[in-house]
Design a protein around this motif. Structure first.
Motif, mmCIF file in Angstrom:
data_model
loop_
_atom_site.group_PDB
_atom_site.id
_atom_site.type_symbol
_atom_site.label_atom_id
_atom_site.label_comp_id
_atom_site.label_asym_id
_atom_site.label_seq_id
_atom_site.Cartn_x
_atom_site.Cartn_y
_atom_site.Cartn_z
ATOM 1 N N GLU A 171 34.153 4.331 37.538
ATOM 2 C CA GLU A 171 33.520 4.037 38.827
ATOM 3 C C GLU A 171 32.737 2.739 38.715
ATOM 4 O OE1 GLU A 171 29.582 6.770 38.893
ATOM 5 O OE2 GLU A 171 31.445 7.896 38.615
ATOM 6 N N ASN A 173 29.640 0.397 38.657
ATOM 7 C CA ASN A 173 28.227 0.500 38.321
ATOM 8 C C ASN A 173 27.454 -0.133 39.483
ATOM 9 O OD1 ASN A 173 25.666 0.289 37.256
ATOM 10 N ND2 ASN A 173 26.287 -0.725 35.369
ATOM 11 N N PRO A 174 26.540 0.630 40.110
ATOM 12 C CA PRO A 174 25.772 0.069 41.238
ATOM 13 C C PRO A 174 25.058 -1.235 40.865
ATOM 14 C CG PRO A 174 25.188 2.387 40.844
ATOM 15 C CD PRO A 174 26.179 2.012 39.802
ATOM 16 N N ASP A 175 24.714 -1.386 39.594
ATOM 17 C CA ASP A 175 24.041 -2.624 39.147
ATOM 18 C C ASP A 175 25.034 -3.706 38.746
ATOM 19 O OD1 ASP A 175 21.670 -1.207 39.460
ATOM 20 O OD2 ASP A 175 21.676 -0.527 37.369
#
Length: 195
Positions: A171, A173-175
Protein backbone atom coordinates in the motif's frame (compact mmCIF):
# COMPACT_ATOMS: atom_id res chain seq x y z
CA UNK A 1 23.94 -2.50 -39.64
CA UNK A 2 25.54 -2.39 -36.24
CA UNK A 3 22.50 -1.06 -34.41
CA UNK A 4 20.31 -3.81 -35.82
CA UNK A 5 22.74 -6.46 -34.61
CA UNK A 6 22.78 -4.75 -31.25
CA UNK A 7 18.98 -4.86 -31.01
CA UNK A 8 18.81 -8.49 -32.07
CA UNK A 9 21.39 -9.33 -29.43
CA UNK A 10 19.49 -7.35 -26.82
CA UNK A 11 16.28 -9.11 -27.80
CA UNK A 12 17.94 -12.53 -27.60
CA UNK A 13 19.26 -11.61 -24.19
CA UNK A 14 15.88 -10.49 -22.86
CA UNK A 15 14.14 -13.57 -24.26
CA UNK A 16 16.62 -15.90 -22.62
CA UNK A 17 16.40 -13.86 -19.41
CA UNK A 18 12.63 -14.25 -19.25
CA UNK A 19 12.85 -17.94 -20.09
CA UNK A 20 15.36 -18.29 -17.26
CA UNK A 21 13.09 -16.32 -14.99
CA UNK A 22 10.10 -18.44 -15.98
CA UNK A 23 12.03 -21.57 -15.10
CA UNK A 24 13.00 -20.13 -11.73
CA UNK A 25 9.40 -19.24 -10.90
CA UNK A 26 8.11 -22.62 -12.03
CA UNK A 27 10.75 -24.48 -10.04
CA UNK A 28 10.02 -22.43 -7.00
CA UNK A 29 6.29 -23.04 -7.31
CA UNK A 30 6.83 -26.80 -7.66
CA UNK A 31 9.24 -26.75 -4.75
CA UNK A 32 6.76 -24.89 -2.60
CA UNK A 33 3.68 -26.87 -3.65
CA UNK A 34 5.43 -30.16 -2.87
CA UNK A 35 5.80 -28.79 0.61
CA UNK A 36 9.57 -28.91 0.54
CA UNK A 37 9.84 -26.26 3.12
CA UNK A 38 11.65 -26.89 6.32
CA UNK A 39 9.28 -25.39 8.88
CA UNK A 40 10.10 -25.00 12.53
CA UNK A 41 8.70 -23.05 15.45
CA UNK A 42 10.96 -20.01 15.51
CA UNK A 43 11.14 -16.59 17.11
CA UNK A 44 9.95 -13.98 14.61
CA UNK A 45 12.14 -11.37 16.33
CA UNK A 46 15.22 -13.50 15.71
CA UNK A 47 14.32 -14.09 12.07
CA UNK A 48 13.72 -10.40 11.37
CA UNK A 49 16.86 -9.30 13.24
CA UNK A 50 19.03 -11.82 11.39
CA UNK A 51 17.53 -10.75 8.06
CA UNK A 52 18.25 -7.08 8.75
CA UNK A 53 21.91 -7.88 9.37
CA UNK A 54 22.03 -9.14 5.81
CA UNK A 55 19.51 -6.82 4.19
CA UNK A 56 21.01 -3.62 5.58
CA UNK A 57 24.58 -4.23 4.39
CA UNK A 58 25.89 -0.95 2.97
CA UNK A 59 22.65 0.90 3.73
CA UNK A 60 24.18 3.31 6.23
CA UNK A 61 26.72 4.51 3.68
CA UNK A 62 23.75 5.37 1.49
CA UNK A 63 22.40 7.59 4.26
CA UNK A 64 19.52 5.35 5.22
CA UNK A 65 18.01 5.75 8.68
CA UNK A 66 16.89 2.39 9.87
CA UNK A 67 14.55 1.54 12.72
CA UNK A 68 13.02 -1.69 13.90
CA UNK A 69 10.24 -2.26 16.37
CA UNK A 70 9.21 -5.74 17.46
CA UNK A 71 6.27 -6.00 19.84
CA UNK A 72 6.85 -8.32 22.80
CA UNK A 73 3.67 -10.29 22.21
CA UNK A 74 4.59 -11.46 18.69
CA UNK A 75 6.76 -14.41 19.75
CA UNK A 76 6.76 -17.44 17.49
CA UNK A 77 5.90 -18.50 13.97
CA UNK A 78 5.97 -21.86 12.21
CA UNK A 79 8.11 -21.09 9.16
CA UNK A 80 11.06 -21.99 7.02
CA UNK A 81 13.74 -19.67 8.43
CA UNK A 82 15.77 -19.35 5.21
CA UNK A 83 12.75 -18.60 3.05
CA UNK A 84 11.23 -15.98 5.33
CA UNK A 85 14.63 -14.34 5.72
CA UNK A 86 15.00 -14.33 1.95
CA UNK A 87 11.67 -12.51 1.66
CA UNK A 88 12.74 -9.94 4.26
CA UNK A 89 16.13 -9.33 2.65
CA UNK A 90 14.47 -8.96 -0.74
CA UNK A 91 11.99 -6.38 0.59
CA UNK A 92 14.75 -4.41 2.34
CA UNK A 93 16.90 -4.37 -0.77
CA UNK A 94 13.93 -3.14 -2.84
CA UNK A 95 13.20 -0.43 -0.28
CA UNK A 96 16.81 0.75 -0.25
CA UNK A 97 16.83 0.91 -4.04
CA UNK A 98 13.54 2.82 -4.08
CA UNK A 99 15.04 5.47 -1.78
CA UNK A 100 18.11 6.28 -3.85
CA UNK A 101 16.71 9.63 -4.99
CA UNK A 102 14.63 10.38 -1.88
CA UNK A 103 15.45 13.35 0.27
CA UNK A 104 14.43 11.41 3.36
CA UNK A 105 15.67 7.86 3.45
CA UNK A 106 13.83 6.05 6.20
CA UNK A 107 13.32 2.33 6.44
CA UNK A 108 11.24 0.98 9.28
CA UNK A 109 10.38 -2.60 10.07
CA UNK A 110 7.58 -3.20 12.51
CA UNK A 111 6.44 -6.56 13.83
CA UNK A 112 3.15 -6.58 15.70
CA UNK A 113 0.20 -8.80 16.60
CA UNK A 114 -3.04 -8.36 14.69
CA UNK A 115 -6.45 -8.28 16.36
CA UNK A 116 -7.16 -11.80 15.17
CA UNK A 117 -4.04 -13.19 16.80
CA UNK A 118 -1.73 -13.35 13.81
CA UNK A 119 1.57 -11.59 13.20
CA UNK A 120 2.09 -8.65 10.90
CA UNK A 121 5.48 -7.64 9.54
CA UNK A 122 5.43 -4.18 7.96
CA UNK A 123 8.32 -2.94 5.82
CA UNK A 124 7.88 0.82 5.45
CA UNK A 125 10.07 2.99 3.23
CA UNK A 126 10.14 6.63 2.16
CA UNK A 127 11.06 5.77 -1.42
CA UNK A 128 9.63 6.59 -4.81
CA UNK A 129 6.45 4.64 -4.07
CA UNK A 130 4.61 2.25 -6.35
CA UNK A 131 2.34 3.19 -9.18
CA UNK A 132 -1.19 3.09 -7.65
CA UNK A 133 -2.45 1.60 -10.91
CA UNK A 134 -0.21 -1.41 -10.31
CA UNK A 135 -1.34 -2.08 -6.73
CA UNK A 136 -0.90 -5.71 -5.78
CA UNK A 137 0.00 -6.57 -9.38
CA UNK A 138 3.56 -5.83 -8.34
CA UNK A 139 3.56 -9.35 -6.92
CA UNK A 140 2.90 -10.92 -10.35
CA UNK A 141 5.89 -12.44 -12.13
CA UNK A 142 7.61 -9.91 -14.41
CA UNK A 143 5.67 -6.92 -13.16
CA UNK A 144 9.01 -5.31 -12.44
CA UNK A 145 8.77 -2.01 -10.61
CA UNK A 146 12.37 -1.28 -11.57
CA UNK A 147 13.64 -0.15 -14.91
CA UNK A 148 15.89 -3.16 -15.18
CA UNK A 149 15.77 -6.36 -13.20
CA UNK A 150 13.53 -9.27 -14.02
CA UNK A 151 10.84 -8.38 -11.54
CA UNK A 152 11.14 -11.79 -9.95
CA UNK A 153 11.77 -10.64 -6.45
CA UNK A 154 8.25 -9.81 -5.35
CA UNK A 155 6.67 -12.72 -7.14
CA UNK A 156 8.94 -15.11 -5.27
CA UNK A 157 8.15 -13.32 -2.02
CA UNK A 158 4.44 -13.88 -2.59
CA UNK A 159 4.93 -17.54 -3.50
CA UNK A 160 6.87 -18.13 -0.28
CA UNK A 161 4.46 -16.23 1.97
CA UNK A 162 1.40 -17.94 0.49
CA UNK A 163 3.05 -21.33 0.94
CA UNK A 164 3.19 -20.41 4.63
CA UNK A 165 -0.57 -19.71 4.57
CA UNK A 166 0.20 -16.02 4.86
CA UNK A 167 -0.60 -12.93 2.82
CA UNK A 168 1.53 -10.12 1.44
CA UNK A 169 0.23 -6.82 0.12
CA UNK A 170 1.48 -3.39 -0.77
CA UNK A 171 0.00 0.00 0.00
CA UNK A 172 1.05 3.59 -0.37
CA UNK A 173 2.79 5.11 2.62
CA UNK A 174 0.81 8.26 3.57
CA UNK A 175 4.18 9.97 4.17
CA UNK A 176 5.42 8.98 0.71
CA UNK A 177 6.93 5.64 -0.20
CA UNK A 178 5.58 2.13 0.21
CA UNK A 179 4.36 -0.16 2.98
CA UNK A 180 4.54 -3.90 2.42
CA UNK A 181 2.51 -5.89 4.92
CA UNK A 182 3.03 -9.58 5.55
CA UNK A 183 0.63 -11.54 7.73
CA UNK A 184 1.66 -14.89 9.18
CA UNK A 185 0.09 -17.27 11.67
CA UNK A 186 1.44 -17.38 15.19
CA UNK A 187 2.78 -20.65 16.54
CA UNK A 188 2.75 -21.93 20.07
CA UNK A 189 6.27 -22.30 21.40
CA UNK A 190 6.95 -25.91 22.25
CA UNK A 191 8.13 -26.28 25.81
CA UNK A 192 11.06 -28.46 24.83
CA UNK A 193 14.08 -26.16 24.93
CA UNK A 194 16.56 -28.97 24.97
CA UNK A 195 17.27 -28.51 21.25
Amino acid sequence: SESREFFQEALQESVSASLRAGTIVRRLREFVSRGEINRRVLSIAQIVEDATTLGMVGAQEKGIQFSIDIADDTNHVFVDRVQIQQVMVNLMRNAIEAMVASEQKKLHIGVSSTDDGRIEIAVIDSGSGIDPALGDKIFDPFASTKGDGMGLGLSICRTIIEAHDGTIRAEANPDGGTIIRIILDKAVKEQDDGQ
